[in-house]
Design an enzyme around this catalytic site. Sequence first.
Site, PDB file in Angstrom:
ATOM      1  N   GLN A  12     -58.539  10.537 -10.206  1.00  0.00           N
ATOM      2  CA  GLN A  12     -58.054  10.736 -11.537  1.00  0.00           C
ATOM      3  C   GLN A  12     -57.654  10.172 -12.507  1.00  0.00           C
ATOM      4  OE1 GLN A  12     -54.195  11.563 -11.145  1.00  0.00           O
ATOM      5  NE2 GLN A  12     -54.250  13.974 -12.390  1.00  0.00           N
ATOM      6  N   TYR A 143     -47.212   5.548   1.309  1.00  0.00           N
ATOM      7  CA  TYR A 143     -47.501   5.083   0.015  1.00  0.00           C
ATOM      8  C   TYR A 143     -46.388   3.834  -1.092  1.00  0.00           C
ATOM      9  CZ  TYR A 143     -48.863   6.764  -4.452  1.00  0.00           C
ATOM     10  OH  TYR A 143     -49.180   6.714  -5.860  1.00  0.00           O
TER      11      TYR A 143
HETATM   12  N1  SER Z   1     -49.228  11.232  -8.566  1.00  0.00           N
HETATM   13  C1  SER Z   1     -48.741  10.199  -6.857  1.00  0.00           C
HETATM   14  C2  SER Z   1     -48.137  11.298  -5.907  1.00  0.00           C
HETATM   15  O1  SER Z   1     -48.159  12.062  -6.111  1.00  0.00           O
HETATM   16  C3  SER Z   1     -47.217   9.226  -7.463  1.00  0.00           C
HETATM   17  O2  SER Z   1     -47.343   8.273  -8.005  1.00  0.00           O
HETATM   18  O3  SER Z   1     -48.441  10.543  -5.012  1.00  0.00           O
END
Ligand code: SER
Length: 323
Positions: A12, A143
């Site tokens: 993206q 994450y």
């Molecule tokens: N846009 C990302 C996510 O939703 C956040 O850093 O994982």
Amino acid sequence: MQRILVTGAAGQIGSELVPELRQRYGNANVIAAGHHTSLPADIRQAGPCTTLDVSVRAQIDRVIKAYGIDTIYHLSSILSALAEQRRQVAYRVNIQGLYNILEAAVDNGLERVIIPSSIGAFGPDTPGDRTPNETIQKPNTLYGISKVFGELMGNYYVHQLGCDVRGVRLPGIISWKTEPTAGTTDYAVAIFYGAIRQRHYTCYLKPDTFLPMMYMPDAILALIQVAEADGKRLHHHADFNVNAMSFTPPDLANAIQSRLPEFRIDYRIDPLRQAIADSWPNSLDDSAARSEWGWQPEFDMDAMVDDMLENLTRKLAAPEGSG
Ligand code: SER
């Protein structure tokens, strides 16, 4: 910064950062690296491209040497929701890959490495409103853990190894060119596709979920500005808060509805993404970025909605493959 490698160039952010960097530094000087060969056509046609699996250190060294790289924007990352489902690949890309990039940067004497962090680097114990730059960081997602790892490692490489690593904590990024894959904030992109195609969107987050967001041109600005900032003015390195706008799904739906009156939103909650969103802040205090390198976003929610509707409507009306 003469020869720049961008990892995650098909993603993206990468798909928009590469053209912008090529405009600034010259097409031939920005090498777009993707894991697959799925780089967008405009990126493939305008300048050098390579395949690169960041989890394999030797591949990074090969690309650095082959292209004479001195700067890396390391954007490869598995986003939050997908990382929960595919822990092993998330570990390989987000942790092993990041470590490989930093080690390769030191061993090859690179000038600069830019690694975005995220609001994911915060967690349920973090103060949620105007979250300070220095605060509690105990994320409960893979994450988020990988993003804290990136921040701490980035700062460690600056202080212990003299490698110039910089990064910003990006909020949810809204854009029309390339769709994000399996993030938590992505409803704020998907809602526009639903609005233009069906005048309808079913949102997977609860109506009261307030999250920080940013329009892509500001995200690109933040990444380039932090990279180009005068190093002597920087007290922070890999962990700058950057803030632009915050809203709930109904706030965004209302803004879309005022431009497309038939638009309707309803809700079917995804517990995985709701739990992730609930652990993230509402807004960030970005005074460190403002004072150390002059950060100032350009788009508020209304300006973003106008621009998204215009560009995405045009993109979706264009014949397939026309760019
Ligand atoms: N846009 C990302 C996510 O939703 C956040 O850093 O994982």
